[in-house]
Design an enzyme around this catalytic site. Structure first.
Site, PDB file in Angstrom:
ATOM      1  N   TYR A  55      39.487 -15.789  -4.924  1.00  0.00           N
ATOM      2  CA  TYR A  55      39.992 -16.881  -4.660  1.00  0.00           C
ATOM      3  C   TYR A  55      39.695 -17.076  -3.095  1.00  0.00           C
ATOM      4  CZ  TYR A  55      44.114 -20.066  -3.542  1.00  0.00           C
ATOM      5  OH  TYR A  55      44.811 -21.093  -3.082  1.00  0.00           O
ATOM      6  N   SER A  97      43.909 -23.313   1.824  1.00  0.00           N
ATOM      7  CA  SER A  97      45.057 -22.353   1.518  1.00  0.00           C
ATOM      8  C   SER A  97      44.806 -21.503   2.851  1.00  0.00           C
ATOM      9  CB  SER A  97      44.704 -21.444   0.452  1.00  0.00           C
ATOM     10  OG  SER A  97      45.601 -20.264   0.433  1.00  0.00           O
TER      11      SER A  97
END
Length: 250
Positions: free
Chosen positions: A148, A135
């Site tokens: 995250y 990501s």
């Protein structure tokens, strides 16, 4: 004989689209995720041979089971796509130990176990491709996604270290780093933003789309194309490819 690919998180989103793309490219594709119904639907869209392996990769022995089943059916996994992931959003002071562990377990520890299990067979074959779906959160810090972001930073670090270790063996290891992608995971983010801010879902979706300079969400197909690029490019290893419409320039 067609090459063998194992795709985690293949029941939906980026993993599903990648599995279908690889099947169309001639791979035998083993699909794994937790939801057997979603896996079966994804497999039905693959034109080539598939193996459906419903499992929670964070469970004890799950990674070994998936690889053993694939090897028993077809042979050594030549391409590993790490598409499974999960995300939460919380202020740092409200992140529980359970939430922290879950982010690391799904986004970092399970991928590590898959890589560790895949490498010996790839090394013996003298060829292999490992691609992790990371990501842009692996490259920058955004508010409310501490757990995250920490897991994805760790994932990219693992990719870089393993790539350096395996350079010259015929195995490449890369990551793709999407921005906000039009997937169910992003829909969860939309719902969280709407609930927290009072915005409508459409307003929240436009907010996330606006974080990409191109002004829209990234499509799963665009990420799958980047995965395919990594697989097809023997001179590319240790990289984190941004697919984010220009949000992070590196």
């Amino acid at each position: 004989m067609n090459p063998i690919a194992l795709v985690t998180g293949a029941g939906g989103g980026i993993g599903r689209v990648t599995a279908i793309r690889l099947s169309r490219a001639g791979y035998r594709v083993a699909l794994t995720a937790r939801d057997p119904d979603r896996l079966e639907r994804a497999a039905a869209e693959c034109p080539g041979p598939t193996l459906v392996l419903p499992v929670d990769l964070t469970a004890p022995g799950a990674v070994e089971s998936v690889f053993a089943d694939t090897e028993d059916e077809w042979g050594t996994v030549g391409v590993l796509v790490l598409g499974a992931g999960t995300a939460t959003s919380s202020p740092v002071t409200r992140i529980t130990d359970e939430e922290w562990r879950r982010q690391l377990d799904v986004n970092l520890t399970a991928p590590f176990r898959c890589v560790r299990r895949a490498v010996p067979g790839m090394r013996a074959a003298g060829h292999g491709r490992i691609v992790a779906v990371a990501s842009v959160a692996a490259k920058r810090g955004d508010p409310y996604v501490t757990a995250y972001s920490a897991a994805k930073h760790g994932l990219l670090g693992m990719v870089r270290s393993v790539a350096a270790e395996l350079a010259g063996t015929g195995i490449t290891v890369n990551a793709v780093c999407p921005g906000y992608v039009d997937t169910p995971m992003t829909e969860e983010s939309v719902a969280n933003i709407a609930a927290r801010t009072g915005k409508t879902p459409d307003e929240a979706r436009r907010l996330l789309a606006g974080k990409q300079p191109i002004g829209r969400l990234i499509t799963p197909e665009e990420v799958a194309a980047a995965v395919q690029f990594c697989i097809d490019s023997p001179g590319v290893t240790g990289q984190g490819l941004n697919i984010d419409g220009g949000a992070v320039q590196s």
